[in-house]
Design a protein around this motif. Sequence first.
Motif, mmCIF file in Angstrom:
data_model
loop_
_atom_site.group_PDB
_atom_site.id
_atom_site.type_symbol
_atom_site.label_atom_id
_atom_site.label_comp_id
_atom_site.label_asym_id
_atom_site.label_seq_id
_atom_site.Cartn_x
_atom_site.Cartn_y
_atom_site.Cartn_z
ATOM 1 N N MET A 180 -2.223 0.176 -12.473
ATOM 2 C CA MET A 180 -2.642 0.028 -10.966
ATOM 3 C C MET A 180 -2.265 -1.241 -10.252
ATOM 4 O O MET A 180 -2.010 -2.312 -11.104
ATOM 5 C CB MET A 180 -4.151 -0.245 -10.966
ATOM 6 N N ALA A 181 -2.096 -1.264 -9.069
ATOM 7 C CA ALA A 181 -1.844 -2.645 -8.356
ATOM 8 C C ALA A 181 -2.930 -3.402 -7.693
ATOM 9 O O ALA A 181 -3.928 -2.692 -7.003
ATOM 10 C CB ALA A 181 -0.801 -2.475 -7.165
ATOM 11 N N ILE A 182 -3.076 -4.461 -7.871
ATOM 12 C CA ILE A 182 -4.192 -5.396 -7.261
ATOM 13 C C ILE A 182 -3.828 -5.533 -5.720
ATOM 14 O O ILE A 182 -2.743 -5.866 -5.473
ATOM 15 C CB ILE A 182 -4.397 -6.550 -8.028
ATOM 16 N N ARG A 183 -4.767 -5.161 -4.936
ATOM 17 C CA ARG A 183 -4.515 -5.663 -3.690
ATOM 18 C C ARG A 183 -3.998 -7.197 -3.151
ATOM 19 O O ARG A 183 -4.615 -7.952 -4.136
ATOM 20 C CB ARG A 183 -5.623 -5.369 -2.692
ATOM 21 N N ALA A 184 -3.016 -7.499 -2.679
ATOM 22 C CA ALA A 184 -2.472 -8.615 -2.202
ATOM 23 C C ALA A 184 -3.806 -9.582 -1.914
ATOM 24 O O ALA A 184 -3.834 -10.891 -2.081
ATOM 25 C CB ALA A 184 -1.527 -8.524 -1.373
ATOM 26 N N GLU A 185 -4.752 -8.996 -0.843
ATOM 27 C CA GLU A 185 -5.610 -9.800 -0.414
ATOM 28 C C GLU A 185 -6.603 -10.435 -1.364
ATOM 29 O O GLU A 185 -7.380 -11.134 -1.130
ATOM 30 C CB GLU A 185 -6.441 -8.945 0.869
ATOM 31 N N ALA A 186 -6.754 -9.629 -2.652
ATOM 32 C CA ALA A 186 -7.545 -10.225 -3.596
ATOM 33 C C ALA A 186 -7.027 -11.365 -4.628
ATOM 34 O O ALA A 186 -7.757 -11.701 -5.347
ATOM 35 C CB ALA A 186 -7.839 -8.905 -4.603
ATOM 36 N N GLU A 213 -2.992 3.448 -7.782
ATOM 37 C CA GLU A 213 -1.880 3.642 -8.720
ATOM 38 C C GLU A 213 -0.609 3.787 -8.157
ATOM 39 O O GLU A 213 -0.334 4.125 -6.988
ATOM 40 C CB GLU A 213 -2.203 5.086 -9.551
ATOM 41 N N VAL A 214 0.297 2.770 -8.796
ATOM 42 C CA VAL A 214 1.570 2.719 -8.496
ATOM 43 C C VAL A 214 2.611 4.033 -8.419
ATOM 44 O O VAL A 214 2.391 4.554 -9.455
ATOM 45 C CB VAL A 214 2.355 1.348 -9.129
ATOM 46 N N LYS A 215 3.200 4.300 -7.445
ATOM 47 C CA LYS A 215 3.708 5.677 -7.553
ATOM 48 C C LYS A 215 4.971 5.542 -8.463
ATOM 49 O O LYS A 215 5.576 4.482 -8.567
ATOM 50 C CB LYS A 215 4.425 5.847 -6.136
ATOM 51 N N PRO A 216 5.386 6.456 -9.407
ATOM 52 C CA PRO A 216 6.332 6.356 -10.441
ATOM 53 C C PRO A 216 7.848 5.673 -9.893
ATOM 54 O O PRO A 216 8.154 5.086 -10.524
ATOM 55 C CB PRO A 216 6.528 7.743 -10.983
ATOM 56 N N GLU A 217 7.980 6.147 -8.720
ATOM 57 C CA GLU A 217 9.386 5.992 -8.236
ATOM 58 C C GLU A 217 9.331 4.508 -7.383
ATOM 59 O O GLU A 217 10.361 3.833 -7.294
ATOM 60 C CB GLU A 217 9.882 6.796 -6.902
ATOM 61 N N CYS A 218 8.118 3.980 -7.500
ATOM 62 C CA CYS A 218 8.077 2.443 -7.037
ATOM 63 C C CYS A 218 7.669 1.559 -8.015
ATOM 64 O O CYS A 218 7.584 0.349 -7.810
ATOM 65 C CB CYS A 218 7.067 2.417 -5.931
ATOM 66 N N ALA A 233 0.704 -1.126 -0.059
ATOM 67 C CA ALA A 233 -0.055 -0.091 -0.022
ATOM 68 C C ALA A 233 1.034 1.235 0.056
ATOM 69 O O ALA A 233 0.240 2.309 -0.540
ATOM 70 C CB ALA A 233 -0.778 0.017 1.078
ATOM 71 N N ASP A 234 1.997 1.342 0.624
ATOM 72 C CA ASP A 234 2.936 2.484 0.979
ATOM 73 C C ASP A 234 3.805 2.720 -0.611
ATOM 74 O O ASP A 234 3.973 3.949 -0.645
ATOM 75 C CB ASP A 234 3.868 2.382 2.036
#
Length: 203
Positions: free
Chosen positions: A112-118, A169-174, A95-96
């Motif tokens: 976008m990142a899918i939640r791990a829990e999903a 949405e994934v941060k550009p730096e990540c 999430a961070d």
Amino acid sequence: MQDKEEKRMVEGYEITQGIRIGDKEVVFGVNEKADMPYLCSFYSSNAIMESYDDSMIGDDYVEILELFADRIKAQCIKVREEQAKVTVPRKKITADMCNSLSQCGDMTGKIMAIRAEALRSEYRSAEHQLVYVTGGNGARQQSFGTACYCITLYSGEHGRWERYDFQGEVKPECLPRWAKEKKVEIEQRKTQRQTQKTDREVR
């Protein structure tokens, strides 16, 4: 009084055990009234249909339970082999590393990142989490719909997720380099298709 949970049945057998790993679930069933009271089968499903395949029945509990265990082990090996073939770092997107959904606005064209829990435990890593959103009612902010159509960046597979399945949405730096490269490839192909369509219309 609450209703009892509905039993899961197949051909008269009550499914008492089931473990999903990889592309299939291995199930164990019991029908005490049958001459062959024990069943082991593979279960698979998609948005259209579900099926039980390679079903085996028998009257020896231990024998069918051993088959159940062997099939689970085989699925584990299959997943390990698939993981070994992955050519990018199998890092979990947390999430961070993402901007929250409330900050995303229209998600079309974003990674976008899918939640791990999903996702099931064996799929909680970047090659399964990262998707490029192509559209859907859920991609638009303040929409009543939740469906989002996506391309899994690593595999290139097209699929559908619900807006609430996203972590953000994934941060550009990540964002991993390979994911950035995949996004460029997708958008280049999209531009090429649009150009080809325009050329056909002009002709």
